[in-house]
Design a protein around this motif. Sequence first.
Motif, PDB file in Angstrom:
ATOM      1  N   GLU A 270      32.917  45.634  36.349  1.00 61.49           N
ATOM      2  CA  GLU A 270      33.769  43.984  36.505  1.00 61.49           C
ATOM      3  C   GLU A 270      34.999  44.551  35.658  1.00 61.49           C
ATOM      4  N   LEU A 271      34.785  44.933  34.796  1.00 61.74           N
ATOM      5  CA  LEU A 271      35.775  44.202  34.126  1.00 61.74           C
ATOM      6  C   LEU A 271      37.032  45.228  34.274  1.00 61.74           C
ATOM      7  N   LEU A 272      36.752  46.300  34.946  1.00 64.62           N
ATOM      8  CA  LEU A 272      38.116  47.178  35.411  1.00 64.62           C
ATOM      9  C   LEU A 272      38.624  46.274  36.484  1.00 64.62           C
ATOM     10  N   ASP A 273      37.631  46.232  37.614  1.00 63.06           N
ATOM     11  CA  ASP A 273      38.120  44.799  38.301  1.00 63.06           C
ATOM     12  C   ASP A 273      39.071  44.090  38.175  1.00 63.06           C
ATOM     13  N   THR A 274      38.604  43.120  37.098  1.00 61.76           N
ATOM     14  CA  THR A 274      39.095  42.153  36.708  1.00 61.76           C
ATOM     15  C   THR A 274      41.012  42.504  36.121  1.00 61.76           C
ATOM     16  N   TRP A 275      41.005  43.308  35.096  1.00 63.13           N
ATOM     17  CA  TRP A 275      42.335  44.128  34.766  1.00 63.13           C
ATOM     18  C   TRP A 275      43.202  44.295  35.942  1.00 63.13           C
ATOM     19  N   SER A 276      42.063  45.144  37.314  1.00 67.26           N
ATOM     20  CA  SER A 276      42.986  46.068  38.155  1.00 67.26           C
ATOM     21  C   SER A 276      44.169  44.692  38.550  1.00 67.26           C
ATOM     22  N   LYS A 277      43.564  43.539  39.037  1.00 68.54           N
ATOM     23  CA  LYS A 277      43.444  42.358  40.046  1.00 68.54           C
ATOM     24  C   LYS A 277      45.070  41.772  39.634  1.00 68.54           C
TER      25      LYS A 277
END
Length: 287
Positions: A270-277
Amino acid sequence: MKPIKSLIILLLIAVTSYSCTSDSNSSENDFTDLEASVKFNVSYGDNEFQTYDLYLPENRDVDTKTLILVHGGGWTSGDKSDMDAFVELIQNDLPDVAILNMNYRLVDNATEAYPTQINDISSVVNHLNANLETYQISSDFGFIGTSAGAHLALLWSYAFNDLNQAKMVCSIVGPTNFTDPEYIEQIDSEELQALIELYGLDLTTTFLEQVSPYLQVTEDAPATILFYGGKDPLVPASQGSDLQDKLEALGVMHEYTLYPEEGHGWDGLELLDTWSKLKRFITENLD
């Protein structure tokens, strides 16, 4: 609202680390070579909390955009150093963007949350505008705010962005509507008492509407990206979903992500998803 700090720390660990050489000299007149440069604790007012750190990329010019970072801490605590992990992420993945990481006056017996902290953001923007030629950057900028800082970033972007300089704003678990019954019911007694002390005894007053981004947003709002946790004990998911619905109705460019099993911060995928978006959103809306 301190759990957001763990999100930022873990986010830094989750990506490739980045290091840079910085200059801690606070003089504002040594950018003529346009090399990468850092200015710590630049004063934008007379109060000790009215300072910011400025990170200027190499090869910048008058088209270089700036990201303004606004830390959380329940309006009463926190420091710009809490956002240092975001500074490193941006420098690593968005190296052509300038970064302004700001402190603001914190609430105490002599300092009210509103309009003091909004005024501080306005003062930062004014100070930035007064130094555009010196810094060699554009007058366009975006916000990244966490928790209480996200509330401030949203409110300023929606109600005080008179010159339309803010082109995008990111809220990570930021309160958006202080009149939302679900918000009042979900926060515990300590948080409720803090809210009462910050914003008054009557939690349904016109004043609370004035300081609620959800109730101030218009069709002219900048592009907005929202991240919320479905099990956040401090900021209910309705704070994000209701704002998403209103942005949709107003035709404002926006994105909304809810992590159903997360709280006031998250890690892992989820954390990686946040930064990617967020990285993609910045690239698309602050170009």
